[in-house]
Design a protein around this motif. Structure first.
Motif, PDB file in Angstrom:
ATOM      1  N   LEU B 136       0.849  -1.184   0.000  1.00  0.00           N
ATOM      2  CA  LEU B 136       0.000   0.000   0.000  1.00  0.00           C
ATOM      3  C   LEU B 136       0.885   1.234   0.000  1.00  0.00           C
ATOM      4  N   ALA B 138       0.733   5.616   0.125  1.00  0.00           N
ATOM      5  CA  ALA B 138      -0.032   6.856   0.285  1.00  0.00           C
ATOM      6  C   ALA B 138       0.937   8.016   0.251  1.00  0.00           C
ATOM      7  N   SER B 140       1.016  12.464   0.282  1.00  0.00           N
ATOM      8  CA  SER B 140       0.371  13.770   0.293  1.00  0.00           C
ATOM      9  C   SER B 140       1.325  14.789  -0.293  1.00  0.00           C
ATOM     10  N   HIS B 162      -3.880  14.267  -2.056  1.00  0.00           N
ATOM     11  CA  HIS B 162      -3.514  12.947  -1.515  1.00  0.00           C
ATOM     12  C   HIS B 162      -3.622  11.910  -2.619  1.00  0.00           C
ATOM     13  N   PHE B 164      -3.489   7.601  -3.194  1.00  0.00           N
ATOM     14  CA  PHE B 164      -3.475   6.271  -2.561  1.00  0.00           C
ATOM     15  C   PHE B 164      -3.354   5.215  -3.648  1.00  0.00           C
ATOM     16  N   GLN B 165      -2.562   4.196  -3.353  1.00  0.00           N
ATOM     17  CA  GLN B 165      -2.323   3.186  -4.365  1.00  0.00           C
ATOM     18  C   GLN B 165      -2.139   1.816  -3.733  1.00  0.00           C
ATOM     19  N   GLY B 183      -5.141   3.079  -8.323  1.00  0.00           N
ATOM     20  CA  GLY B 183      -4.910   4.192  -7.398  1.00  0.00           C
ATOM     21  C   GLY B 183      -6.024   5.215  -7.448  1.00  0.00           C
TER      22      GLY B 183
END
Lengths: 187, 304
Positions: B136, B138, B140, B162, B164-165, B183
Protein backbone atom coordinates in the motif's frame (compact mmCIF):
# COMPACT_ATOMS: atom_id res chain seq x y z
CA UNK A 1 12.42 -79.83 1.76
CA UNK A 2 12.60 -76.90 -0.64
CA UNK A 3 16.16 -75.70 -0.04
CA UNK A 4 19.27 -77.54 -0.91
CA UNK A 5 22.52 -76.91 0.85
CA UNK A 6 23.80 -74.60 -1.87
CA UNK A 7 20.77 -72.40 -1.65
CA UNK A 8 21.33 -72.09 2.11
CA UNK A 9 24.84 -70.89 1.40
CA UNK A 10 23.51 -68.42 -1.14
CA UNK A 11 20.95 -67.10 1.33
CA UNK A 12 23.64 -66.79 3.97
CA UNK A 13 25.62 -64.52 1.69
CA UNK A 14 22.58 -62.50 0.74
CA UNK A 15 21.84 -61.84 4.38
CA UNK A 16 25.48 -61.16 5.18
CA UNK A 17 25.86 -58.81 2.24
CA UNK A 18 22.66 -56.98 3.00
CA UNK A 19 23.79 -56.45 6.56
CA UNK A 20 27.00 -55.10 5.18
CA UNK A 21 25.27 -52.45 3.08
CA UNK A 22 22.74 -51.76 5.79
CA UNK A 23 25.20 -49.52 7.54
CA UNK A 24 24.42 -47.12 10.35
CA UNK A 25 23.71 -43.67 9.00
CA UNK A 26 23.92 -40.38 10.83
CA UNK A 27 22.02 -37.29 9.75
CA UNK A 28 21.30 -33.67 10.61
CA UNK A 29 19.05 -30.94 9.26
CA UNK A 30 20.68 -28.07 11.11
CA UNK A 31 24.22 -27.81 9.83
CA UNK A 32 25.65 -24.44 10.76
CA UNK A 33 27.52 -22.92 7.83
CA UNK A 34 29.17 -19.52 8.07
CA UNK A 35 31.24 -17.65 5.58
CA UNK A 36 33.42 -14.59 5.74
CA UNK A 37 34.70 -12.19 3.15
CA UNK A 38 37.39 -9.79 4.24
CA UNK A 39 38.06 -6.90 1.85
CA UNK A 40 39.65 -3.44 2.22
CA UNK A 41 36.35 -1.58 2.66
CA UNK A 42 34.19 -4.03 4.53
CA UNK A 43 34.01 -7.42 6.16
CA UNK A 44 30.99 -9.45 5.23
CA UNK A 45 29.69 -12.53 6.99
CA UNK A 46 26.62 -14.67 6.67
CA UNK A 47 25.24 -17.74 8.37
CA UNK A 48 22.84 -20.56 7.60
CA UNK A 49 21.60 -23.06 10.16
CA UNK A 50 19.59 -25.09 7.71
CA UNK A 51 22.20 -27.31 6.07
CA UNK A 52 21.20 -30.94 5.56
CA UNK A 53 23.74 -33.72 5.77
CA UNK A 54 23.98 -37.49 5.89
CA UNK A 55 27.09 -39.33 7.01
CA UNK A 56 27.92 -42.99 6.57
CA UNK A 57 30.87 -43.69 8.87
CA UNK A 58 31.34 -47.25 7.60
CA UNK A 59 32.03 -46.05 4.08
CA UNK A 60 33.46 -42.72 5.26
CA UNK A 61 30.97 -41.03 2.96
CA UNK A 62 29.30 -37.67 3.39
CA UNK A 63 26.68 -35.69 1.54
CA UNK A 64 25.74 -32.17 2.47
CA UNK A 65 23.55 -29.50 0.94
CA UNK A 66 22.41 -26.02 1.86
CA UNK A 67 19.84 -23.72 0.35
CA UNK A 68 21.56 -20.52 -0.78
CA UNK A 69 18.58 -18.49 0.35
CA UNK A 70 18.90 -19.78 3.91
CA UNK A 71 21.99 -17.60 4.42
CA UNK A 72 21.29 -14.59 6.64
CA UNK A 73 23.29 -11.38 6.44
CA UNK A 74 23.53 -8.47 8.81
CA UNK A 75 22.53 -6.10 6.03
CA UNK A 76 19.35 -7.02 4.22
CA UNK A 77 20.49 -5.31 1.03
CA UNK A 78 23.65 -7.42 1.03
CA UNK A 79 21.54 -10.54 1.32
CA UNK A 80 19.53 -9.42 -1.69
CA UNK A 81 22.67 -8.72 -3.71
CA UNK A 82 24.17 -12.07 -2.65
CA UNK A 83 21.12 -13.92 -3.95
CA UNK A 84 20.40 -11.77 -6.99
CA UNK A 85 23.77 -10.71 -8.31
CA UNK A 86 26.32 -13.24 -7.15
CA UNK A 87 24.77 -16.62 -6.39
CA UNK A 88 21.73 -16.31 -8.69
CA UNK A 89 19.91 -18.42 -6.14
CA UNK A 90 16.71 -18.74 -8.14
CA UNK A 91 18.66 -20.47 -10.88
CA UNK A 92 21.07 -22.34 -8.58
CA UNK A 93 19.10 -22.80 -5.35
CA UNK A 94 21.59 -24.93 -3.41
CA UNK A 95 25.22 -25.68 -2.78
CA UNK A 96 26.24 -29.30 -2.29
CA UNK A 97 29.21 -31.44 -1.38
CA UNK A 98 29.38 -35.19 -1.94
CA UNK A 99 32.56 -36.92 -0.92
CA UNK A 100 34.41 -39.70 0.79
CA UNK A 101 37.25 -39.67 3.25
CA UNK A 102 40.61 -40.76 1.90
CA UNK A 103 41.27 -42.68 5.13
CA UNK A 104 38.91 -44.98 6.96
CA UNK A 105 37.05 -43.42 9.83
CA UNK A 106 38.21 -44.72 13.20
CA UNK A 107 35.49 -43.45 15.42
CA UNK A 108 36.50 -43.91 19.01
CA UNK A 109 33.95 -42.53 21.48
CA UNK A 110 35.22 -39.36 23.11
CA UNK A 111 38.16 -38.75 20.76
CA UNK A 112 38.45 -36.84 17.51
CA UNK A 113 40.05 -37.60 14.16
CA UNK A 114 41.40 -35.35 11.45
CA UNK A 115 40.27 -36.49 8.03
CA UNK A 116 40.16 -35.22 4.47
CA UNK A 117 37.06 -35.61 2.36
CA UNK A 118 37.62 -35.88 -1.34
CA UNK A 119 34.69 -35.10 -3.53
CA UNK A 120 32.69 -32.70 -5.59
CA UNK A 121 31.80 -29.24 -4.31
CA UNK A 122 28.96 -27.71 -6.32
CA UNK A 123 28.31 -23.98 -5.93
CA UNK A 124 26.60 -21.64 -8.38
CA UNK A 125 26.07 -24.58 -10.70
CA UNK A 126 29.80 -25.20 -11.06
CA UNK A 127 31.30 -28.41 -9.65
CA UNK A 128 34.87 -28.50 -8.40
CA UNK A 129 36.81 -31.57 -7.31
CA UNK A 130 38.07 -30.66 -3.84
CA UNK A 131 39.86 -32.07 -0.83
CA UNK A 132 38.23 -30.63 2.26
CA UNK A 133 39.70 -31.17 5.73
CA UNK A 134 37.44 -31.90 8.67
CA UNK A 135 37.60 -32.95 12.30
CA UNK A 136 35.18 -35.63 13.30
CA UNK A 137 34.35 -37.08 16.71
CA UNK A 138 31.91 -39.61 18.10
CA UNK A 139 30.13 -38.81 21.33
CA UNK A 140 30.51 -41.14 24.31
CA UNK A 141 27.00 -42.46 23.88
CA UNK A 142 27.78 -43.20 20.19
CA UNK A 143 24.55 -41.52 19.19
CA UNK A 144 25.96 -38.23 17.88
CA UNK A 145 28.87 -37.40 15.63
CA UNK A 146 30.31 -33.92 15.60
CA UNK A 147 31.99 -32.56 12.49
CA UNK A 148 33.78 -29.27 12.01
CA UNK A 149 35.49 -28.03 8.90
CA UNK A 150 37.21 -24.89 7.70
CA UNK A 151 38.08 -24.31 4.09
CA UNK A 152 38.20 -21.63 1.44
CA UNK A 153 36.30 -21.05 -1.76
CA UNK A 154 37.59 -18.97 -4.62
CA UNK A 155 34.74 -17.06 -6.25
CA UNK A 156 36.44 -17.49 -9.61
CA UNK A 157 36.38 -21.30 -9.32
CA UNK A 158 32.61 -21.23 -9.28
CA UNK A 159 32.13 -18.55 -11.88
CA UNK A 160 30.96 -15.99 -9.33
CA UNK A 161 31.97 -12.66 -10.85
CA UNK A 162 32.75 -9.61 -8.78
CA UNK A 163 32.53 -6.37 -10.74
CA UNK A 164 35.73 -4.33 -10.76
CA UNK A 165 33.80 -1.50 -9.14
CA UNK A 166 33.22 -3.64 -6.08
CA UNK A 167 36.50 -5.50 -5.69
CA UNK A 168 37.30 -3.42 -2.61
CA UNK A 169 34.07 -4.56 -0.97
CA UNK A 170 34.14 -8.28 -1.69
CA UNK A 171 37.04 -10.68 -1.23
CA UNK A 172 38.03 -13.07 -4.01
CA UNK A 173 38.47 -15.88 -1.53
CA UNK A 174 35.73 -16.68 0.93
CA UNK A 175 36.46 -18.51 4.20
CA UNK A 176 33.88 -21.11 5.15
CA UNK A 177 33.17 -22.69 8.55
CA UNK A 178 31.01 -25.78 8.86
CA UNK A 179 29.65 -27.13 12.13
CA UNK A 180 27.45 -30.20 12.21
CA UNK A 181 26.01 -32.42 14.92
CA UNK A 182 24.84 -35.66 13.38
CA UNK A 183 22.28 -37.85 15.13
CA UNK A 184 22.17 -41.60 14.67
CA UNK A 185 19.44 -42.41 12.16
CA UNK A 186 16.83 -44.89 13.35
CA UNK A 187 16.66 -47.89 11.08
CA UNK B 1 9.46 -72.85 -6.62
CA UNK B 2 12.83 -72.99 -4.96
CA UNK B 3 14.29 -70.29 -7.17
CA UNK B 4 11.26 -68.12 -6.63
CA UNK B 5 11.66 -68.40 -2.86
CA UNK B 6 15.30 -67.42 -3.11
CA UNK B 7 14.55 -64.45 -5.29
CA UNK B 8 11.78 -63.26 -2.98
CA UNK B 9 13.94 -63.55 0.11
CA UNK B 10 16.91 -61.92 -1.60
CA UNK B 11 14.99 -58.98 -2.99
CA UNK B 12 13.28 -58.50 0.35
CA UNK B 13 16.61 -58.23 2.11
CA UNK B 14 18.38 -56.21 -0.54
CA UNK B 15 15.40 -54.02 -1.39
CA UNK B 16 14.56 -52.99 2.15
CA UNK B 17 18.07 -52.59 3.42
CA UNK B 18 19.90 -51.24 0.39
CA UNK B 19 20.05 -47.62 1.40
CA UNK B 20 22.74 -45.21 0.49
CA UNK B 21 23.56 -41.65 1.36
CA UNK B 22 21.89 -40.21 -1.72
CA UNK B 23 18.58 -41.95 -1.21
CA UNK B 24 18.50 -40.84 2.41
CA UNK B 25 19.36 -37.26 1.44
CA UNK B 26 16.47 -37.31 -1.00
CA UNK B 27 14.00 -38.25 1.73
CA UNK B 28 14.91 -35.37 4.04
CA UNK B 29 12.64 -32.43 3.29
CA UNK B 30 14.38 -29.09 2.85
CA UNK B 31 12.86 -25.69 3.41
CA UNK B 32 11.83 -24.37 0.04
CA UNK B 33 9.25 -21.72 0.77
CA UNK B 34 11.29 -18.56 0.78
CA UNK B 35 10.01 -15.02 0.34
CA UNK B 36 10.60 -13.70 -3.13
CA UNK B 37 13.33 -11.09 -2.99
CA UNK B 38 13.90 -8.21 -5.36
CA UNK B 39 10.72 -8.34 -7.42
CA UNK B 40 11.92 -4.91 -8.45
CA UNK B 41 15.37 -3.50 -7.81
CA UNK B 42 14.09 -0.23 -6.51
CA UNK B 43 11.04 1.25 -4.77
CA UNK B 44 10.50 3.36 -7.92
CA UNK B 45 10.13 2.27 -11.49
CA UNK B 46 10.07 5.03 -14.14
CA UNK B 47 7.12 7.07 -12.90
CA UNK B 48 5.27 4.74 -10.54
CA UNK B 49 6.14 3.24 -7.19
CA UNK B 50 6.88 -0.50 -7.13
CA UNK B 51 5.98 -2.94 -4.38
CA UNK B 52 9.51 -2.69 -2.96
CA UNK B 53 10.22 -0.80 0.23
CA UNK B 54 13.40 0.26 1.98
CA UNK B 55 15.14 -2.38 4.07
CA UNK B 56 14.85 -1.89 7.82
CA UNK B 57 17.01 0.99 9.10
CA UNK B 58 18.13 1.86 5.59
CA UNK B 59 17.94 5.42 4.33
CA UNK B 60 17.82 6.22 0.63
CA UNK B 61 18.63 9.60 -0.84
CA UNK B 62 16.75 10.25 -4.06
CA UNK B 63 17.48 12.62 -6.89
CA UNK B 64 15.12 12.78 -9.84
CA UNK B 65 15.28 14.95 -12.92
CA UNK B 66 13.04 15.62 -15.92
CA UNK B 67 14.37 17.60 -18.85
CA UNK B 68 12.29 19.50 -21.40
CA UNK B 69 10.51 18.31 -24.54
CA UNK B 70 12.84 16.58 -26.99
CA UNK B 71 10.89 17.69 -30.03
CA UNK B 72 7.93 19.85 -30.97
CA UNK B 73 7.44 23.50 -30.25
CA UNK B 74 9.58 23.56 -27.08
CA UNK B 75 12.29 21.11 -28.08
CA UNK B 76 14.73 20.68 -30.89
CA UNK B 77 18.17 22.20 -31.23
CA UNK B 78 17.20 25.50 -29.52
CA UNK B 79 16.97 23.71 -26.16
CA UNK B 80 19.47 20.98 -27.13
CA UNK B 81 16.56 18.57 -27.33
CA UNK B 82 15.22 19.57 -23.95
CA UNK B 83 18.50 19.37 -22.05
CA UNK B 84 18.47 23.14 -21.37
CA UNK B 85 15.20 22.80 -19.51
CA UNK B 86 14.31 21.21 -16.21
CA UNK B 87 10.56 20.65 -15.98
CA UNK B 88 10.95 19.01 -12.59
CA UNK B 89 13.58 18.20 -10.01
CA UNK B 90 13.07 15.94 -7.03
CA UNK B 91 15.13 15.56 -3.88
CA UNK B 92 13.96 13.19 -1.20
CA UNK B 93 14.71 10.74 1.55
CA UNK B 94 13.04 7.39 2.16
CA UNK B 95 13.64 5.54 5.41
CA UNK B 96 12.75 1.96 6.27
CA UNK B 97 11.39 1.80 9.82
CA UNK B 98 11.01 -1.96 9.33
CA UNK B 99 11.32 -4.14 6.24
CA UNK B 100 7.57 -3.61 5.83
CA UNK B 101 7.15 0.08 6.58
CA UNK B 102 8.82 2.97 4.78
CA UNK B 103 8.29 6.67 5.31
CA UNK B 104 9.66 9.42 3.13
CA UNK B 105 9.77 13.13 2.43
CA UNK B 106 10.69 15.04 -0.67
CA UNK B 107 10.48 18.27 -2.54
CA UNK B 108 9.73 18.89 -6.21
CA UNK B 109 10.59 21.93 -8.29
CA UNK B 110 7.17 21.83 -9.95
CA UNK B 111 4.74 23.95 -7.90
CA UNK B 112 7.39 23.87 -5.15
CA UNK B 113 5.65 20.77 -3.93
CA UNK B 114 6.64 19.14 -0.67
CA UNK B 115 5.52 15.56 -0.25
CA UNK B 116 5.33 12.99 2.52
CA UNK B 117 4.85 9.32 1.75
CA UNK B 118 4.12 6.09 3.58
CA UNK B 119 4.58 2.69 2.08
CA UNK B 120 3.54 -0.58 3.71
CA UNK B 121 4.19 -4.10 2.46
CA UNK B 122 1.05 -6.10 3.16
CA UNK B 123 2.49 -9.43 2.02
CA UNK B 124 5.31 -11.02 0.11
CA UNK B 125 5.23 -13.46 -2.75
CA UNK B 126 6.50 -16.89 -1.67
CA UNK B 127 8.02 -19.73 -3.66
CA UNK B 128 5.35 -22.21 -2.66
CA UNK B 129 2.70 -19.97 -1.12
CA UNK B 130 1.29 -16.63 -2.19
CA UNK B 131 1.76 -16.01 -5.91
CA UNK B 132 2.19 -12.23 -5.62
CA UNK B 133 3.26 -9.39 -3.35
CA UNK B 134 1.10 -6.46 -2.30
CA UNK B 135 2.05 -3.04 -1.01
CA UNK B 136 0.00 0.00 0.00
CA UNK B 137 1.22 3.46 -0.85
CA UNK B 138 -0.03 6.86 0.29
CA UNK B 139 1.41 10.24 -0.54
CA UNK B 140 0.37 13.77 0.29
CA UNK B 141 1.58 16.75 -1.68
CA UNK B 142 1.66 20.35 -0.50
CA UNK B 143 2.00 23.11 -3.09
CA UNK B 144 4.01 25.97 -1.60
CA UNK B 145 4.53 28.32 -4.53
CA UNK B 146 2.98 31.81 -4.59
CA UNK B 147 -0.48 31.87 -6.15
CA UNK B 148 -0.47 32.76 -9.86
CA UNK B 149 -3.61 34.84 -9.36
CA UNK B 150 -5.69 36.08 -6.45
CA UNK B 151 -7.62 33.37 -4.67
CA UNK B 152 -5.95 30.54 -6.56
CA UNK B 153 -5.78 28.74 -3.23
CA UNK B 154 -8.56 30.22 -1.05
CA UNK B 155 -7.60 28.08 1.92
CA UNK B 156 -4.32 26.44 2.88
CA UNK B 157 -5.99 23.04 2.51
CA UNK B 158 -6.53 23.82 -1.18
CA UNK B 159 -2.81 23.36 -1.66
CA UNK B 160 -2.87 19.79 -0.44
CA UNK B 161 -3.59 16.62 -2.45
CA UNK B 162 -3.51 12.95 -1.52
CA UNK B 163 -2.75 9.87 -3.57
CA UNK B 164 -3.48 6.27 -2.56
CA UNK B 165 -2.32 3.19 -4.37
CA UNK B 166 -2.38 -0.58 -4.06
CA UNK B 167 0.55 -2.23 -5.79
CA UNK B 168 0.27 -5.89 -6.75
CA UNK B 169 3.44 -7.38 -8.16
CA UNK B 170 4.71 -10.74 -9.25
CA UNK B 171 8.18 -11.92 -10.06
CA UNK B 172 7.70 -14.45 -12.83
CA UNK B 173 11.33 -15.48 -12.91
CA UNK B 174 14.80 -14.11 -12.26
CA UNK B 175 14.49 -11.75 -15.21
CA UNK B 176 10.88 -10.67 -15.38
CA UNK B 177 8.58 -8.91 -12.92
CA UNK B 178 5.25 -7.25 -13.58
CA UNK B 179 2.92 -5.14 -11.51
CA UNK B 180 -0.60 -3.73 -11.65
CA UNK B 181 -1.54 -0.84 -9.48
CA UNK B 182 -4.95 0.78 -9.04
CA UNK B 183 -4.91 4.19 -7.40
CA UNK B 184 -7.04 7.15 -6.42
CA UNK B 185 -6.08 10.82 -6.40
CA UNK B 186 -7.88 13.25 -4.10
CA UNK B 187 -7.32 16.91 -4.89
CA UNK B 188 -9.17 20.09 -3.99
CA UNK B 189 -11.12 21.89 -6.73
CA UNK B 190 -8.61 24.73 -6.58
CA UNK B 191 -6.00 22.45 -8.16
CA UNK B 192 -8.17 21.41 -11.09
CA UNK B 193 -6.75 23.08 -14.21
CA UNK B 194 -9.51 22.23 -16.67
CA UNK B 195 -12.93 23.42 -15.53
CA UNK B 196 -14.62 20.29 -16.86
CA UNK B 197 -12.16 17.90 -15.21
CA UNK B 198 -13.01 15.89 -12.13
CA UNK B 199 -11.09 16.75 -8.99
CA UNK B 200 -10.73 13.14 -7.82
CA UNK B 201 -9.36 10.65 -10.30
CA UNK B 202 -9.19 6.89 -10.49
CA UNK B 203 -6.07 5.54 -12.15
CA UNK B 204 -4.77 2.14 -13.15
CA UNK B 205 -1.08 1.62 -13.64
CA UNK B 206 0.98 -1.22 -15.11
CA UNK B 207 4.69 -1.71 -14.93
CA UNK B 208 7.41 -4.21 -15.64
CA UNK B 209 11.08 -4.93 -15.31
CA UNK B 210 12.96 -7.06 -17.79
CA UNK B 211 16.49 -8.00 -16.95
CA UNK B 212 18.81 -7.87 -19.92
CA UNK B 213 22.08 -8.26 -18.02
CA UNK B 214 22.86 -9.15 -14.43
CA UNK B 215 22.72 -5.54 -13.29
CA UNK B 216 20.91 -3.86 -16.14
CA UNK B 217 17.17 -3.99 -16.74
CA UNK B 218 14.65 -2.38 -19.02
CA UNK B 219 11.85 -0.81 -17.02
CA UNK B 220 8.54 0.59 -18.19
CA UNK B 221 5.28 1.79 -16.72
CA UNK B 222 2.01 3.09 -18.08
CA UNK B 223 -0.75 4.81 -16.12
CA UNK B 224 -4.30 4.94 -17.41
CA UNK B 225 -5.90 8.21 -16.30
CA UNK B 226 -8.02 9.09 -19.32
CA UNK B 227 -11.03 6.89 -19.93
CA UNK B 228 -11.57 5.95 -16.30
CA UNK B 229 -13.20 8.57 -14.10
CA UNK B 230 -11.92 11.55 -16.10
CA UNK B 231 -14.55 13.12 -18.40
CA UNK B 232 -14.02 12.52 -22.14
CA UNK B 233 -14.44 16.03 -23.49
CA UNK B 234 -12.04 18.47 -21.87
CA UNK B 235 -10.63 21.80 -23.05
CA UNK B 236 -7.14 20.54 -22.32
CA UNK B 237 -5.49 17.58 -24.02
CA UNK B 238 -4.35 15.23 -21.29
CA UNK B 239 -2.33 12.09 -22.02
CA UNK B 240 -1.70 8.91 -20.13
CA UNK B 241 1.80 8.91 -18.63
CA UNK B 242 4.16 6.37 -20.20
CA UNK B 243 7.76 5.92 -19.15
CA UNK B 244 10.46 3.62 -20.48
CA UNK B 245 13.95 3.41 -19.06
CA UNK B 246 17.10 1.52 -18.36
CA UNK B 247 17.90 0.68 -14.76
CA UNK B 248 21.47 0.10 -13.69
CA UNK B 249 22.29 -1.28 -10.28
CA UNK B 250 25.72 -1.12 -8.68
CA UNK B 251 25.82 -2.12 -5.03
CA UNK B 252 24.07 0.56 -2.99
CA UNK B 253 23.22 2.76 -6.02
CA UNK B 254 20.41 2.45 -8.47
CA UNK B 255 20.46 4.64 -11.57
CA UNK B 256 17.71 4.87 -14.11
CA UNK B 257 17.85 6.66 -17.42
CA UNK B 258 14.35 7.29 -18.67
CA UNK B 259 12.19 8.63 -21.44
CA UNK B 260 8.67 9.74 -20.56
CA UNK B 261 5.93 12.10 -21.65
CA UNK B 262 5.23 13.22 -18.11
CA UNK B 263 7.06 16.42 -17.14
CA UNK B 264 6.65 15.86 -13.40
CA UNK B 265 7.99 13.35 -10.93
CA UNK B 266 5.62 12.64 -8.06
CA UNK B 267 2.27 10.95 -8.70
CA UNK B 268 0.27 13.84 -7.20
CA UNK B 269 1.72 16.05 -9.94
CA UNK B 270 2.08 13.82 -12.99
CA UNK B 271 -1.25 11.99 -12.78
CA UNK B 272 -3.51 15.03 -13.21
CA UNK B 273 -1.18 17.29 -15.21
CA UNK B 274 0.40 15.31 -18.05
CA UNK B 275 -0.34 17.39 -21.15
CA UNK B 276 2.60 16.15 -23.18
CA UNK B 277 2.44 13.25 -25.56
CA UNK B 278 4.90 10.77 -27.02
CA UNK B 279 3.64 11.50 -30.50
CA UNK B 280 4.15 15.28 -30.69
CA UNK B 281 7.68 15.56 -29.34
CA UNK B 282 6.56 15.93 -25.73
CA UNK B 283 8.70 13.01 -24.64
CA UNK B 284 11.64 13.97 -22.50
CA UNK B 285 14.78 12.51 -21.04
CA UNK B 286 15.07 12.08 -17.30
CA UNK B 287 17.00 10.21 -14.70
CA UNK B 288 16.80 9.05 -11.11
CA UNK B 289 19.64 8.24 -8.77
CA UNK B 290 19.29 6.63 -5.38
CA UNK B 291 21.99 6.07 -2.83
CA UNK B 292 21.36 3.67 0.02
CA UNK B 293 22.78 4.18 3.53
CA UNK B 294 22.60 1.44 6.09
CA UNK B 295 21.97 3.07 9.46
CA UNK B 296 21.72 -0.16 11.45
CA UNK B 297 24.26 -0.43 14.27
CA UNK B 298 27.42 -2.17 13.11
CA UNK B 299 27.49 -4.67 15.96
CA UNK B 300 23.98 -5.82 15.10
CA UNK B 301 24.16 -9.58 15.28
CA UNK B 302 23.57 -11.72 12.23
CA UNK B 303 21.71 -14.20 14.41
CA UNK B 304 18.35 -12.49 13.77
Amino acid sequence: MIFTRSSYIFLFFVVLFSHQICAQFYQTTSVNIQFFSSAPIEDISAVSREGISVLNPDHAEISIKVKIRSFRFRKALMQEHFNENYMESERYPEATFRGRSIEKLKLVPGSSQKIIFQGSLMIHGVAQERQIPAIISLANDKKTIRLTSEFEIKCKDHDIRIPRLLWENIAETIAVNVNANFQMRSK
Amino acid sequence: MKELCLIVISTFYLGVKAQDIDSIMATIPAEDNYKTEATFKSPRLVLLQTNETQKAKNLAFWVGHRFGDIGGEFGGSHTLYGLDVATDLYLGFDYGITDQLTVGIGRSKFNETYNALVKYRVFWQEDQGLPFSATLFAQSGWITRKPFFNDEFPAESDRISHFFQLIIARKFGPGISLMATPGYLLRPDAQVQDLDDRSNLFVLGFGGRFKIMKRISIIADYTIVNGLSRPDSLQTDYFNPLGIGIEIETGGHVFSLNFQNSPYIIANNFIPNTTKSWSDGGVRFGFAISRNFNLAPKRDSIDN
